[in-house]
Design a protein around this motif. Sequence first.
Motif: not given
Length: 325
Positions: A195-203, A235-244, A268-275
């Motif tokens: 694994w290279q990223v913390n995301i949701f596995q399963g159903s 992955g892991n957590v979404w990250e806030w950016c400065s842009d509208w 804007v949020m970037r990167g996705g998350s553990f979910l």
Amino acid sequence: MGLTVAPFAGPATTPSGGVPGADPTLLAAIPGGRAALGDHFGDGYAGDGEGPVHEVQVSAFRLGTTTVTNAAFATFVDATGHRTTAEAEGYSAVFHTDVAAKVADVLGYSPATPWWVGVRGADWRHPEGPRSGIEDRADHPVVHVSHDDALAYARWAGRRLPTEAEWEYAARGGLAGKRYPWGDELMAGDTGEEWQVNIFQGSFPATNTAADGWTTTAPVTAYRPNGYGLHQMVGNVWEWCSDWFDPTAYDARATRDPRGPASGTVRVMRGGSFLCHDSYCNRYRVAARSAAPPDSTASNLGFRCAADSATDAVTDVATDKENHA
């Protein structure tokens, strides 16, 4: 549940920016250059505005090698007395399988996304609710922070939030047109099971097998960094950016150091998350975009700080790697 994480022994960077010692998060020097940003594969959702692919010039800047941790945010709160949006409102959003609260503290479910639960007492100190804590999560990303909270931290530290263009440019780590910060394949290793990223596995959203070792957040350096020395840009957590946020922003974007519109209703949020899961939220890709109102808080939402370039302040991670190759 065995966690297989690629080992990394990379070059050190030097803390810098703002009040000396105030923010322990290391900054990596991101060299200026050109890159083609946007969705190269047609993976994105139409409403997110991931296209068209467009070339931009980004000036050199600095970016946190990790998201801001619970320990760093605690230092900020201790120094300033800051009260987060979630604390002021008395509740925040928690994923349904993670709730750690009395039944009376479960305030309701989101009609459109019923796996999100409003939990009284959920905040950065109590990520899953009043019956949870961060005593053993000092090196995990701080969560339940609004855009306003992220800005307050950045200003205190003499830093800022990255622009959306800076974020994607840095997330690519010097790789052109790739799906992820490390390449195009989700898994790594000779057997394709690393694994290279913390995301949701399963159903999703019922069963998380935690095949990568984590059901919620992971330590900020749990996975190897990209080519610029940045950990977990996806992955892991979404990250806030400065842009509208504007889903049509790329159609008439400036070619040099682009920024979002002058005003808006969601940031804007970037990167996705553990979910994130490919069946629902396939946004753990460098081109993926999302957005939320600036007062939004949730158990998978954090941030990392940026700063303008300073030639004598940090080690240029890319250059250091070349020198030690």
